[in-house]
Design a protein around this motif. Structure first.
Motif, mmCIF file in Angstrom:
data_model
loop_
_atom_site.group_PDB
_atom_site.id
_atom_site.type_symbol
_atom_site.label_atom_id
_atom_site.label_comp_id
_atom_site.label_asym_id
_atom_site.label_seq_id
_atom_site.Cartn_x
_atom_site.Cartn_y
_atom_site.Cartn_z
ATOM 1 N N GLY A 68 0.793 -1.221 0.000
ATOM 2 C CA GLY A 68 0.000 0.000 0.000
ATOM 3 C C GLY A 68 0.827 1.273 0.000
ATOM 4 O O GLY A 68 0.278 2.367 -0.137
ATOM 5 N N GLU A 69 2.125 1.144 0.117
ATOM 6 C CA GLU A 69 2.996 2.315 0.168
ATOM 7 C C GLU A 69 2.895 3.093 -1.155
ATOM 8 O O GLU A 69 2.760 2.500 -2.231
ATOM 9 C CB GLU A 69 4.435 1.827 0.393
ATOM 10 C CG GLU A 69 5.390 2.895 0.812
ATOM 11 C CD GLU A 69 6.729 2.722 0.117
ATOM 12 O OE1 GLU A 69 7.517 3.662 0.131
ATOM 13 O OE2 GLU A 69 6.938 1.637 -0.486
ATOM 14 N N ALA A 70 2.959 4.423 -1.081
ATOM 15 C CA ALA A 70 2.710 5.281 -2.253
ATOM 16 C C ALA A 70 3.615 4.928 -3.442
ATOM 17 O O ALA A 70 3.149 4.799 -4.575
ATOM 18 C CB ALA A 70 2.888 6.747 -1.878
ATOM 19 N N ASP A 71 4.929 4.765 -3.163
ATOM 20 C CA ASP A 71 5.866 4.470 -4.252
ATOM 21 C C ASP A 71 5.553 3.118 -4.898
ATOM 22 O O ASP A 71 5.676 2.954 -6.109
ATOM 23 C CB ASP A 71 7.304 4.447 -3.721
ATOM 24 C CG ASP A 71 7.788 5.866 -3.458
ATOM 25 O OD1 ASP A 71 7.079 6.808 -3.916
ATOM 26 O OD2 ASP A 71 8.825 6.030 -2.824
ATOM 27 N N ALA A 72 5.146 2.166 -4.050
ATOM 28 C CA ALA A 72 4.807 0.835 -4.577
ATOM 29 C C ALA A 72 3.592 0.916 -5.484
ATOM 30 O O ALA A 72 3.570 0.319 -6.571
ATOM 31 C CB ALA A 72 4.553 -0.142 -3.438
ATOM 32 N N ILE A 73 2.606 1.695 -5.047
ATOM 33 C CA ILE A 73 1.390 1.837 -5.870
ATOM 34 C C ILE A 73 1.726 2.511 -7.198
ATOM 35 O O ILE A 73 1.275 2.088 -8.265
ATOM 36 C CB ILE A 73 0.305 2.614 -5.093
ATOM 37 C CG1 ILE A 73 -0.235 1.713 -3.988
ATOM 38 C CG2 ILE A 73 -0.826 3.048 -6.026
ATOM 39 C CD1 ILE A 73 -1.210 2.396 -3.060
ATOM 40 N N ALA A 74 2.583 3.536 -7.137
ATOM 41 C CA ALA A 74 3.010 4.227 -8.356
ATOM 42 C C ALA A 74 3.712 3.240 -9.297
ATOM 43 O O ALA A 74 3.481 3.248 -10.519
ATOM 44 C CB ALA A 74 3.931 5.389 -8.024
ATOM 45 N N ALA A 75 4.577 2.386 -8.724
ATOM 46 C CA ALA A 75 5.307 1.403 -9.533
ATOM 47 C C ALA A 75 4.341 0.426 -10.184
ATOM 48 O O ALA A 75 4.478 0.070 -11.361
ATOM 49 C CB ALA A 75 6.327 0.658 -8.678
ATOM 50 N N MET A 76 3.332 0.011 -9.385
ATOM 51 C CA MET A 76 2.332 -0.915 -9.936
ATOM 52 C C MET A 76 1.594 -0.263 -11.100
ATOM 53 O O MET A 76 1.414 -0.866 -12.152
ATOM 54 C CB MET A 76 1.304 -1.281 -8.861
ATOM 55 C CG MET A 76 1.686 -2.483 -8.028
ATOM 56 S SD MET A 76 0.394 -2.772 -6.809
ATOM 57 C CE MET A 76 1.370 -2.871 -5.331
ATOM 58 N N LYS A 77 1.172 0.991 -10.878
ATOM 59 C CA LYS A 77 0.428 1.705 -11.921
ATOM 60 C C LYS A 77 1.268 1.817 -13.190
ATOM 61 O O LYS A 77 0.775 1.585 -14.296
ATOM 62 C CB LYS A 77 0.047 3.110 -11.435
ATOM 63 C CG LYS A 77 -1.203 3.119 -10.585
ATOM 64 C CD LYS A 77 -1.563 4.544 -10.209
ATOM 65 C CE LYS A 77 -2.832 4.587 -9.363
ATOM 66 N NZ LYS A 77 -2.945 5.885 -8.652
ATOM 67 N N LEU A 78 2.547 2.190 -13.006
ATOM 68 C CA LEU A 78 3.416 2.356 -14.168
ATOM 69 C C LEU A 78 3.580 1.027 -14.903
ATOM 70 O O LEU A 78 3.520 0.960 -16.141
ATOM 71 C CB LEU A 78 4.791 2.893 -13.727
ATOM 72 C CG LEU A 78 5.764 3.137 -14.873
ATOM 73 C CD1 LEU A 78 5.213 4.158 -15.857
ATOM 74 C CD2 LEU A 78 7.131 3.597 -14.356
ATOM 75 N N THR A 79 3.794 -0.044 -14.129
ATOM 76 C CA THR A 79 3.976 -1.365 -14.741
ATOM 77 C C THR A 79 2.755 -1.757 -15.572
ATOM 78 O O THR A 79 2.874 -2.213 -16.710
ATOM 79 C CB THR A 79 4.222 -2.419 -13.648
ATOM 80 O OG1 THR A 79 5.385 -2.026 -12.923
ATOM 81 C CG2 THR A 79 4.439 -3.793 -14.241
#
Lengths: 294, 383
Positions: A66-77
């Protein structure tokens, strides 16, 4: 008259069975070796990924997700895959169609070029984009003047991913379409169908399972690609980090638990892909193997 | 519809598949293109269909030049060798395909399409199978679906590529008879390709015998079988004994023999024979046994075999490398008690074809053919 032939054939058959019996030990050894390798190199790491990820409990595990950077990475992927997979699907169908159904000059060259991403190291393919579009690159100054950012930005990641994954769909479809030949398309146009009609009504239904199979593998690779993407991404947290790159960053920061939690997501993707792939092979194996039974 | 093929030449990357072929197909005719593999018969069929385009020459459909028309615009019905049924469609959808893909303005409505499909199913005797997929049908049934699919668009010409090639012998015979009856009923101009002489002779109104990219002979089954125009046709249709002969003063003599072996002329012709070396073609059943030496060939029986109403003799003749094969009715053979292995007998050809020796120079062949225009000489057939 029949008897001698029968007699002649019998000892031969017996001999063959005997030689199979002898090799049973060898077969066992071979299978055993393969299984040990699989256990050491595949199953053990997979188990470790999940145990490490859950070391501090489910709460922390989902927190890492749920961490912001992780979510951003998921979205980008997901974004990168959503762009590159459909493009490669279209490209793959076009290339396979051209190679399998037509004769033209440079056909073997095209076939070789399609395999290029498999034979080139992903890092090199990333580097090529830097040399082309980077600040000091061939087209860099021109792109800079026009305010187009490719390297260290999303377009570069998409380009690198497309390059690395473009053989998957084409490779799967070429033998399938070659095996199917052009008779059904010829039948369609002789019955009055146009080019598009014959593609949508005849060609596409014939290759749909092979296409799905290729897309599945292409997607898995697009989401999991590290080397080429790593070179062009610039590792900007929350901006140009894909999931595999995010895993590396977390790991380098000694945040092992989070690194493994994100890695387990990728491992899960791999397992789902494998499951779907096996299901496809089981259900439509004949068509995937380009079997020509009607 | 009449189809007229005029001086068609087809080259594939330099290799010549068809050498200036001309052929007229009359409306309603059932025509067989017969020849060994590589004779250009399938290429000719695909050219008529518009699946290939000729290097030179033109094709007319009912007087209209169709050479540049695409397969889509020629409205032909093509039945592929392996049927090329759409695997993912039911029998119904396969047959309806040609009607469903039509432009809206000329597409019949659903009811009409269904009516047509059921009519065709009845015609090809596949009622009740419309919901099946091709994989659930036997070879013969697939063949008939392919035929119904091609007939659905009311084709100008029906073209069939080796229609029975992939079927086993019994089904093949049944389908052959059935197709003949179907043609009598529908009267579609039909061209089919085959390498099976029996199929061509039994089914076709006219047979086109092809070899090495050229037409050797066109004629009714009786014409091509009884009066082959070339040595190739003689050997390809049925079997024939080939005897080396010498023609002198209008008499035909077996090489090395003094007595003439025949006086009458081939194919009922009364033209003077030209002196020189030639080849005499005699079918096994065109020999008769005789008692007097006059015009007879003496030989020794080497083998006797009887099967299915026939008796076959292998006869050795002095000076001939190959044995001569003679066939006769079995009960006829029983009557002559003299037939035994090792016995000396006399045989005489009842009917034969005479052609200039193929090993002779082309110039000589041309000379002979000039005087015997009915004996077409194929120069490249000589090699």
């Amino acid at each position: 008259m029949d008897n001698p032939t029968h007699y002649d054939g019998h000892p031969g058959a017996k001999l063959r069975r005997g030689s199979l019996q002898e090799s049973r030990l060898v077969t066992g050894l071979l299978i055993g070796t393969a299984l040990i390798f699989l256990a050491l190199l595949l199953f053990l790491p997979l188990i470790i990924v999940f145990t490490e990820a859950l070391r501090e409990g489910w709460g922390r595990f989902f927190e890492a997700w749920g961490e912001a950077d992780a979510i951003a990475a998921m979205k980008l992927t997901v974004l990168v895959a959503a762009i590159s997979v459909p493009l490669n699907m279209v490209f793959g169908v076009c290339a396979a169609w051209a190679i399998a159904k037509f004769e033209f000059k440079g056909k073997s060259l095209l076939t070789t070029l399609i395999d290029l991403p498999f034979s080139v190291s992903p890092v090199i393919s990333g580097l090529i984009y830097i040399l082309l579009f980077g600040a000091q690159g061939l087209l860099g100054p021109w792109l800079h003047r026009h305010g187009i950012e490719i390297i260290f930005a999303v377009p570069g990641i998409v380009l690198a991913t497309i390059f690395v994954t473009f053989p998957f769909v084409a490779r799967e479809l070429i033998p399938l379409m070659q095996e199917q030949g052009t008779e059904e398309e010829e039948a369609a146009i002789s019955l009055g169908a146009g080019g598009w009609q014959s593609f949508w009504l005849v060609t596409l239904p014939n290759i749909k399972w092979g296409l799905l199979y290729g897309v599945l593998l292409c997607n898995a690779r697009a989401m999991g690609e590290f080397g080429a993407v790593s070179v062009v991404s610039g590792h900007i947290r929350g901006l140009t980090n894909t999931l595999p790159l995010h895993v590396e960053i977390l790991y380098n920061e000694y945040n092992f638990m989070a690194a493994f939690a994100i890695a387990s997501l990728l491992a899960l993707l791999a397992l789902v892909t494998l499951g779907l792939k096996t299901a496809l092979e089981w259900r439509h194996g004949a068509e995937l193997a380009a079997n020509k039974t009607h | 519809m009449d189809v007229s093929i005029k001086n068609i030449r087809k080259e594939f990357q330099g290799a010549i598949a068809l050498k200036d072929v001309s052929l007229d197909i009359r409306s309603g005719e059932l025509i067989a293109l017969l020849g060994p593999s590589g004779s250009g018969k399938t290429t000719l069929l695909r050219l008529i269909a518009g699946l290939e385009f000729s290097t030179r020459g033109s094709i007319y459909f009912g007087g209209e030049d169709a050479s540049a028309k695409s397969v889509r615009d020629r409205h032909i019905g093509f039945v592929f060798q392996h049927y090329a049924l759409f695997k993912h469609m039911t029998v119904f959808d396969n047959i309806a395909f040609g009607l469903k893909v039509r432009k809206k303005a000329v597409r019949p409505d659903k009811m009409l399409i269904a009516k047509k499909v059921y009519e065709l199913l009845e015609l090809v005797q596949l009622q009740g199978l419309e919901k099946r997929y091709p994989s659930q049908l036997s070879g013969g049934q697939r063949q008939r679906v392919a035929l119904a699919r091609a007939l659905a668009i009311d084709p100008t010409v029906l073209l069939l590529d080796e229609p029975f090639g992939a079927l086993d012998a019994q089904v093949r015979k049944d389908l052959r008879r059935w197709l003949r009856a179907l043609h009598a009923q529908t009267k579609h101009t039909t061209v089919f390709v085959t390498h099976d002489q029996e199929e061509a002779l039994e089914l076709a109104d006219r047979v086109v015998v092809m070899s090495a990219g050229a037409i050797e002979q066109v004629g009714t089954p009786n014409e091509v079988y009884d009066h082959p125009a070339t040595p190739f046709v003689y050997e390809f249709l049925g079997s024939a004994n080939v005897l080396p002969v010498h023609v002198r003063d209008g008499h035909i003599r077996l090489e090395g023999f003094e007595t003439t072996i025949a006086t009458h002329h081939p194919n009922g012709s009364h033209q003077t024979l030209v002196d020189g070396r030639g080849e005499l073609f005699v079918r096994p059943h065109d020999f008769e046994l005789c008692d007097e030496r006059h015009h007879a060939i003496p030989g020794i029986i080497r083998m006797i075999r009887s099967f299915s109403g026939m008796t076959r003799l292998e006869i050795a003749v002095t000076g001939l490398e190959r044995l001569i094969t003679v066939e006769m009715q079995r009960n006829h053979a029983k009557e002559s008690a003299a037939l035994a292995v090792g016995a000396r007998i006399l045989i005489r050809p009842r009917q034969f074809g005479l052609f200039p020796s193929r090993s002779d120079s082309a110039a000589k062949s041309a000379e002979i053919s000039q005087i015997h225009p009915h004996l077409r000489v194929i120069q490249d057939g000589a090699g």
